[in-house]
Design a protein around this motif. Structure first.
Motif, PDB file in Angstrom:
ATOM      1  N   ILE A  96       1.021  -1.125  -0.121  1.00  0.00           N
ATOM      2  CA  ILE A  96       0.027   0.049  -0.012  1.00  0.00           C
ATOM      3  C   ILE A  96       1.037   1.255  -0.187  1.00  0.00           C
ATOM      4  O   ILE A  96       1.909   1.043   0.626  1.00  0.00           O
ATOM      5  N   ASN A  97       0.280   2.284  -0.673  1.00  0.00           N
ATOM      6  CA  ASN A  97       1.204   3.747  -0.787  1.00  0.00           C
ATOM      7  C   ASN A  97       1.024   4.343   0.414  1.00  0.00           C
ATOM      8  O   ASN A  97       1.962   5.450   0.447  1.00  0.00           O
ATOM      9  N   SER A  98       0.173   4.267   1.211  1.00  0.00           N
ATOM     10  CA  SER A  98       0.055   5.204   2.374  1.00  0.00           C
ATOM     11  C   SER A  98      -0.440   4.450   3.563  1.00  0.00           C
ATOM     12  O   SER A  98      -1.212   3.416   3.595  1.00  0.00           O
ATOM     13  N   VAL A  99      -0.389   5.052   4.884  1.00  0.00           N
ATOM     14  CA  VAL A  99      -0.632   4.249   5.861  1.00  0.00           C
ATOM     15  C   VAL A  99      -2.188   4.141   6.118  1.00  0.00           C
ATOM     16  O   VAL A  99      -2.667   3.731   6.798  1.00  0.00           O
ATOM     17  N   GLU A 100      -2.634   5.350   5.527  1.00  0.00           N
ATOM     18  CA  GLU A 100      -4.127   5.705   5.722  1.00  0.00           C
ATOM     19  C   GLU A 100      -4.942   4.423   5.076  1.00  0.00           C
ATOM     20  O   GLU A 100      -5.933   4.104   5.245  1.00  0.00           O
ATOM     21  N   ASP A 101      -4.184   3.792   3.896  1.00  0.00           N
ATOM     22  CA  ASP A 101      -4.920   2.673   3.339  1.00  0.00           C
ATOM     23  C   ASP A 101      -4.814   1.274   3.985  1.00  0.00           C
ATOM     24  O   ASP A 101      -5.493   0.301   3.685  1.00  0.00           O
ATOM     25  N   LEU A 102      -4.225   1.487   5.281  1.00  0.00           N
ATOM     26  CA  LEU A 102      -4.113   0.123   6.005  1.00  0.00           C
ATOM     27  C   LEU A 102      -5.468  -0.630   6.640  1.00  0.00           C
ATOM     28  O   LEU A 102      -5.707  -1.823   6.236  1.00  0.00           O
ATOM     29  N   GLY A 103      -6.340   0.420   7.326  1.00  0.00           N
ATOM     30  CA  GLY A 103      -7.715  -0.356   7.455  1.00  0.00           C
ATOM     31  C   GLY A 103      -8.484  -0.635   6.382  1.00  0.00           C
ATOM     32  O   GLY A 103      -8.851  -1.741   6.721  1.00  0.00           O
ATOM     33  N   LYS A 104      -8.480   0.080   5.351  1.00  0.00           N
ATOM     34  CA  LYS A 104      -9.166  -0.659   4.097  1.00  0.00           C
ATOM     35  C   LYS A 104      -8.701  -1.872   3.549  1.00  0.00           C
ATOM     36  O   LYS A 104      -9.369  -2.612   3.115  1.00  0.00           O
ATOM     37  N   THR A 105      -7.544  -1.951   3.507  1.00  0.00           N
ATOM     38  CA  THR A 105      -6.844  -3.034   3.237  1.00  0.00           C
ATOM     39  C   THR A 105      -7.005  -4.427   3.875  1.00  0.00           C
ATOM     40  O   THR A 105      -7.131  -5.228   3.387  1.00  0.00           O
ATOM     41  N   LEU A 106      -6.872  -3.886   5.241  1.00  0.00           N
ATOM     42  CA  LEU A 106      -7.161  -5.458   6.019  1.00  0.00           C
ATOM     43  C   LEU A 106      -8.695  -5.763   5.864  1.00  0.00           C
ATOM     44  O   LEU A 106      -8.706  -6.960   5.786  1.00  0.00           O
ATOM     45  N   PHE A 107      -9.654  -4.781   5.844  1.00  0.00           N
ATOM     46  CA  PHE A 107     -10.915  -5.250   5.722  1.00  0.00           C
ATOM     47  C   PHE A 107     -11.000  -6.118   4.336  1.00  0.00           C
ATOM     48  O   PHE A 107     -11.757  -7.147   4.266  1.00  0.00           O
ATOM     49  N   GLN A 108     -10.670  -5.465   3.204  1.00  0.00           N
ATOM     50  CA  GLN A 108     -10.893  -6.287   2.034  1.00  0.00           C
ATOM     51  C   GLN A 108     -10.196  -7.530   1.945  1.00  0.00           C
ATOM     52  O   GLN A 108     -10.481  -8.490   1.534  1.00  0.00           O
ATOM     53  N   LEU A 109      -8.974  -7.654   2.600  1.00  0.00           N
ATOM     54  CA  LEU A 109      -7.965  -8.868   2.681  1.00  0.00           C
ATOM     55  C   LEU A 109      -8.997 -10.085   3.489  1.00  0.00           C
ATOM     56  O   LEU A 109      -8.954 -11.155   3.166  1.00  0.00           O
ATOM     57  N   MET A 110      -9.623  -9.556   4.820  1.00  0.00           N
ATOM     58  CA  MET A 110     -10.316 -10.613   5.337  1.00  0.00           C
ATOM     59  C   MET A 110     -11.590 -10.924   4.842  1.00  0.00           C
ATOM     60  O   MET A 110     -12.235 -12.060   4.919  1.00  0.00           O
ATOM     61  N   ARG A 111     -12.177  -9.914   4.288  1.00  0.00           N
ATOM     62  CA  ARG A 111     -13.475 -10.300   3.512  1.00  0.00           C
ATOM     63  C   ARG A 111     -13.200 -11.349   2.422  1.00  0.00           C
ATOM     64  O   ARG A 111     -13.826 -12.324   2.344  1.00  0.00           O
ATOM     65  N   ASP A 112     -11.938 -11.134   1.664  1.00  0.00           N
ATOM     66  CA  ASP A 112     -11.939 -11.910   0.605  1.00  0.00           C
ATOM     67  C   ASP A 112     -11.562 -13.296   1.282  1.00  0.00           C
ATOM     68  O   ASP A 112     -11.932 -14.446   0.509  1.00  0.00           O
ATOM     69  N   THR A 113     -10.764 -13.326   2.411  1.00  0.00           N
ATOM     70  CA  THR A 113     -10.126 -14.509   2.844  1.00  0.00           C
ATOM     71  C   THR A 113     -11.484 -15.392   3.577  1.00  0.00           C
ATOM     72  O   THR A 113     -11.595 -16.587   3.407  1.00  0.00           O
ATOM     73  N   LEU A 114     -12.169 -14.757   4.109  1.00  0.00           N
ATOM     74  CA  LEU A 114     -13.290 -15.385   5.021  1.00  0.00           C
ATOM     75  C   LEU A 114     -14.257 -15.737   3.909  1.00  0.00           C
ATOM     76  O   LEU A 114     -14.894 -17.089   4.370  1.00  0.00           O
ATOM     77  N   VAL A 115     -14.757 -15.270   2.853  1.00  0.00           N
ATOM     78  CA  VAL A 115     -15.617 -15.556   1.863  1.00  0.00           C
ATOM     79  C   VAL A 115     -15.004 -16.941   1.153  1.00  0.00           C
ATOM     80  O   VAL A 115     -15.925 -17.691   0.939  1.00  0.00           O
ATOM     81  N   ASP A 116     -13.839 -17.002   0.873  1.00  0.00           N
ATOM     82  CA  ASP A 116     -13.222 -18.113   0.305  1.00  0.00           C
ATOM     83  C   ASP A 116     -13.401 -19.154   1.120  1.00  0.00           C
ATOM     84  O   ASP A 116     -13.582 -20.427   0.685  1.00  0.00           O
ATOM     85  N   GLN A 117     -13.108 -19.145   2.371  1.00  0.00           N
ATOM     86  CA  GLN A 117     -13.400 -20.197   3.172  1.00  0.00           C
ATOM     87  C   GLN A 117     -14.801 -20.624   3.417  1.00  0.00           C
ATOM     88  O   GLN A 117     -15.069 -21.978   3.599  1.00  0.00           O
ATOM     89  N   ALA A 118     -15.705 -19.925   3.524  1.00  0.00           N
ATOM     90  CA  ALA A 118     -17.153 -20.232   3.882  1.00  0.00           C
ATOM     91  C   ALA A 118     -17.717 -20.735   2.516  1.00  0.00           C
ATOM     92  O   ALA A 118     -18.692 -21.644   2.521  1.00  0.00           O
ATOM     93  N   ALA A 119     -17.143 -20.357   1.338  1.00  0.00           N
ATOM     94  CA  ALA A 119     -17.770 -20.689   0.016  1.00  0.00           C
ATOM     95  C   ALA A 119     -17.674 -22.262  -0.177  1.00  0.00           C
ATOM     96  O   ALA A 119     -16.819 -22.790   0.318  1.00  0.00           O
TER      97      ALA A 119
END
Length: 578
Positions: free
Chosen positions: A555-578
């Protein structure tokens, strides 16, 4: 095909499990195997080391010392008191190992493997009547306790030592020693072991006096005059009552007295005609044998087997050891700050509620139960009964359950000196926000650890697996400092994940720089990959993570950290549950 090395059987991980189980500090470091009374150092032997169970036996033995031994009492014995220290060591080793096995029965197999190794290696050696008296006495005490009290596979060595004792030492010593050995089975402290060792010494001194000849100098029983008297004395004990036959050494050659032919006939080393290279040598008196044992020096005694084992492990580590290993560090809880933690919690709550609602709805939708019809079952599908008219019997419904999340997530956040000020603040906020969001999803078990500082203090825990992030919000307050001990942090995170019950394990590393030890990082990440621990690297304005993590985000800025973590966990958990 060789089995892949994994986190679960890696030396630092197993050593950390043992240390945690026994409640002792364990360090994996270089080629040194040692213990200072509080810390056990395990040398970094190679992963394919063929005697790993011996390493665990060494660790168990030393842990027993750390847990049980009173080192003030131990150190009160002067080094020059070699027999006293040796007897104390034998009694103390038996006592502490028994105590450890009673509390942790699983260590018995490791200790037995170690004892067998020491026997095969020659560190535990069979004695006979030609050995030094001190070594025979040492073997009798050592092998009797290990074979009979600890039930270890040393019966043959114990039997040989008993025969040598009967052959060399007077009957009084053997009888009284048997009583003292049984007392050793009930000692409960280092002080009691030392007291019993002193009783052994005292018993030997008393028996030496009892064995002194009536017409000789009763000083130390080793005068030349005494030796000369014994040339014509058929009693090996030097006594004048004729009872020395009971103590006649079975395997001492050179007995010329006609009354002892029975002994000579039984001894293959003493020809019947009395010819022997030692027929002109006088037999030592019982007093001389005992006093020689009492005056035993280092060369007269067998070196401590576990000290020999330490030397061997150190040598093997020096030759083939893996210096990329790190000690799995213990993460003390962040000191935190209650007021600052309350403010931080208030600041991220709005974001957290939104994140949690979004994640929960996505996961629930992805694992929503479906139904299908089949030809047999217990429940009819009322909407499909018309199929019977056409001959279609698929009118029974069955629910198809999708997998729950069942995931443990360990977040490692860099708080080194470069992550200061605003960046550290954002990292703390993002860590707390994602932890609060994840703990609200059934089947997800989050933890957060900061890595920073120096070698002796590389990790601090903000949230442990199973804890409530809301209740521990104050611990997310931690200042940035020091270097980037990423390898130590990954070892810690992987170790914590091995203790969770979830079937899926994810390790996320957030950093803005290079690790202090690149080689060690690669080693532990390889072990994680072999162990199905998913590793994800998030680089903040730094692309180094691309060289360490196959799955990475920059990520290019520390401000993106929260949004990046959310997207990461969203994709990870959906992949697990699918």
């Amino acid at each position: 095909m060789a089995r892949k090395a994994t986190i679960d059987n890696a030396l630092p991980i197993v050593a950390a499990h043992y240390g945690e189980k026994f409640g002792v500090k364990v360090v994996v470091s270089g080629t040194d195997a040692s213990t200072d009374g509080s810390t056990i150092i395990v040398p970094n032997v190679p992963e394919d080391y063929p005697n790993k169970d011996v390493v665990w036996g060494y660790l168990a033995h030393e842990a027993a010392h750390v847990r049980q031994t009173d080192f003030d009492v131990w150190n009160s014995v002067l080094p020059k008191q070699e027999l006293r220290r040796t007897v104390l060591n034998i009694f103390e080793d038996a006592r502490i190992e028994k105590a450890l096995m009673e509390q942790f029965p699983g260590v018995r197999s490791d200790l037995e493997s170690t004892v067998t190794f020491l026997k095969d290696d020659g560190s535990f050696r069979k004695v006979n009547s030609s050995d030094e008296p001190g070594r025979i006495l040492q073997a009798k005490l050592l092998f009797w306790l290990r074979a009979n009290f600890l039930q270890q596979p040393l019966d043959d060595l114990s039997e040989a030592a008993g025969q040598a004792m009967q052959s060399v030492f007077p009957k009084g010593v053997n009888t009284r020693l048997g009583v003292l050995l049984r007392k050793a089975c009930s000692t409960s402290s280092t002080s009691e072991c030392l007291g019993l060792a002193d009783q052994v010494i005292q018993m030997l001194e008393e028996e030496a006096e009892n064995e002194e000849p009536d017409n000789g100098d009763s000083g130390d029983g080793q005068d030349k005059g005494d030796d000369q008297d014994q040339q014509n004395n058929p009693s090996p004990s030097g006594g004048g009552d004729g009872s020395g036959n009971d103590n006649q050494p079975d395997d001492q050659p050179g007995q010329k007295d006609a009354g002892s032919n029975g002994k000579a006939d039984d001894d293959n080393q003493s020809p019947a005609n009395g010819s022997s290279s030692t027929t002109d040598q006088p037999q030592p008196t019982g007093s001389q044998v005992i006093r020689k044992a009492l005056n035993s020096g280092g060369d007269d005694l067998q070196p401590d087997a576990f000290e020999s084992l330490k030397q061997k492990l150190s040598k093997d580590a020096q030759k083939d050891g893996d210096d990329s290993y790190c000690t799995v560090p213990t993460a003390p809880s962040c000191a935190g700050d209650t007021n600052s933690g309350r403010e931080l919690l208030k600041k991220v709550q709005a974001t957290t509620s939104k994140l949690r609602a979004q994640l929960l709805s996505i996961v629930q939708a992805s694992r929503r139960n479906n139904t299908r019809t089949k030809r047999s079952g217990r429940k009819l599908d009322g909407k499909r009964l018309t199929r019977i008219v056409t001959g279609d019997t698929r009118v029974f419904k069955e629910r198809s359950d999708r997998k729950q999340a069942n995931t443990a997530v360990h977040l490692l956040a860099d708080l080194s000196s470069s992550m200061n000020g605003y960046q550290a603040s954002v990292a703390r906020e993002a860590s707390l926000a994602i932890a609060l969001a994840l703990e609200g999803i059934p089947g997800v078990n989050p933890a957060v650890t900061y890595f920073c500082g120096h070698g002796d203090d590389p990790v601090r825990s903000a949230l442990r697996h199973g804890e409530s992030a809301r209740r521990q919000a104050h611990r997310f307050i931690e200042s940035s400092r020091g270097y980037t001990p990423m390898a130590e942090a990954i070892w810690h995170g992987a170790f914590e994940l091995t203790k969770t019950r979830e079937t899926r394990r994810i390790l996320i590393v957030i950093t803005d720089g290079d690790p202090d030890n690149d080689v060690a990082c690669r080693k532990v990440l390889e072990l994680c990959e072999n162990s199905a621990i998913e590793t994800i690297g998030i680089g903040i304005c730094h692309s180094r993570v691309a060289l360490l993590f196959d799955n990475h985000i920059v990520i290019n800025s520390v401000e993106d950290l929260g949004k990046t973590l959310f997207q990461l966990m969203r994709d990870t958990l959906v992949d697990q549950a699918a």
